[in-house]
Design a protein around this motif. Sequence first.
Motif, PDB file in Angstrom:
ATOM      1  N   VAL A 228       5.285  -0.926 -11.075  1.00 54.97           N
ATOM      2  CA  VAL A 228       5.939   0.229 -10.471  1.00 54.97           C
ATOM      3  C   VAL A 228       5.731   0.152  -8.965  1.00 54.97           C
ATOM      4  O   VAL A 228       4.596   0.103  -8.484  1.00 54.97           O
ATOM      5  CB  VAL A 228       5.359   1.551 -11.016  1.00 54.97           C
ATOM      6  CG1 VAL A 228       5.945   2.739 -10.271  1.00 54.97           C
ATOM      7  CG2 VAL A 228       5.622   1.673 -12.513  1.00 54.97           C
ATOM      8  N   LEU A 229       6.829   0.133  -8.227  1.00 53.01           N
ATOM      9  CA  LEU A 229       6.766   0.117  -6.769  1.00 53.01           C
ATOM     10  C   LEU A 229       6.532   1.546  -6.283  1.00 53.01           C
ATOM     11  O   LEU A 229       7.371   2.425  -6.490  1.00 53.01           O
ATOM     12  CB  LEU A 229       8.067  -0.435  -6.188  1.00 53.01           C
ATOM     13  CG  LEU A 229       8.178  -0.465  -4.661  1.00 53.01           C
ATOM     14  CD1 LEU A 229       7.061  -1.284  -4.042  1.00 53.01           C
ATOM     15  CD2 LEU A 229       9.536  -0.989  -4.258  1.00 53.01           C
ATOM     16  N   LEU A 230       5.373   1.772  -5.693  1.00 50.41           N
ATOM     17  CA  LEU A 230       5.034   3.092  -5.148  1.00 50.41           C
ATOM     18  C   LEU A 230       4.980   3.022  -3.631  1.00 50.41           C
ATOM     19  O   LEU A 230       4.634   1.984  -3.059  1.00 50.41           O
ATOM     20  CB  LEU A 230       3.670   3.560  -5.665  1.00 50.41           C
ATOM     21  CG  LEU A 230       3.547   3.902  -7.141  1.00 50.41           C
ATOM     22  CD1 LEU A 230       2.118   4.348  -7.471  1.00 50.41           C
ATOM     23  CD2 LEU A 230       4.545   4.977  -7.548  1.00 50.41           C
ATOM     24  N   VAL A 231       5.291   4.145  -2.995  1.00 46.05           N
ATOM     25  CA  VAL A 231       5.140   4.291  -1.552  1.00 46.05           C
ATOM     26  C   VAL A 231       4.448   5.624  -1.293  1.00 46.05           C
ATOM     27  O   VAL A 231       4.691   6.610  -1.992  1.00 46.05           O
ATOM     28  CB  VAL A 231       6.495   4.218  -0.799  1.00 46.05           C
ATOM     29  CG1 VAL A 231       7.427   5.352  -1.192  1.00 46.05           C
ATOM     30  CG2 VAL A 231       6.293   4.185   0.711  1.00 46.05           C
ATOM     31  N   ASN A 232       3.573   5.631  -0.307  1.00 44.38           N
ATOM     32  CA  ASN A 232       2.887   6.857   0.100  1.00 44.38           C
ATOM     33  C   ASN A 232       3.586   7.393   1.344  1.00 44.38           C
ATOM     34  O   ASN A 232       3.390   6.887   2.444  1.00 44.38           O
ATOM     35  CB  ASN A 232       1.411   6.570   0.389  1.00 44.38           C
ATOM     36  CG  ASN A 232       0.659   7.804   0.838  1.00 44.38           C
ATOM     37  OD1 ASN A 232       1.203   8.890   0.932  1.00 44.38           O
ATOM     38  ND2 ASN A 232      -0.620   7.616   1.131  1.00 44.38           N
TER      39      ASN A 232
END
Length: 154
Positions: free
Chosen positions: A101-105
């Motif tokens: 899963v590609l997550l970004v903060n």
Amino acid sequence: MSVVRFVWDEGADENLSPPSYETDGAAGADLRANLPIDERHLGILLGPMERRIVPTGLRVEIPPGFEIQIRPRSGLALKYGVTVPNTPGTIDSDYRGPLGVLLVNLGLEPYIVHHGDRIAQAVIAPVVQFGFERVEALGETARGPGGFGSTGRK
């Protein structure tokens, strides 16, 4: 009930829950972070504006004619600014590799993804494939070529 078959990836923590619907009316099954052994005790630190693929420990077999859409969890997005930047991310039915899963903060503070955290939702959706045909002109509509914002604010 239709099923999406899965296997645990090599080194995955098989004691974690597989994808699951948390309520009877849920559209998305929650996916959990299944971190490599050397990252399980500390988690994965996502600094502000940092992107990272977080492993789920899964490989899936999606029936032909369907996809899995990876979508953010609304609580993570609201409380911490952690979301899926390519929403929805698509997992094709012929893909058999590790499911990450590609997550970004997008938040202002660092965020730690802990082993076992629910990090995204998987929505199973039908897929229709079309052919593409070049033509000399397109049909007319009331909207015409109006693009972004062309229908007004209200």
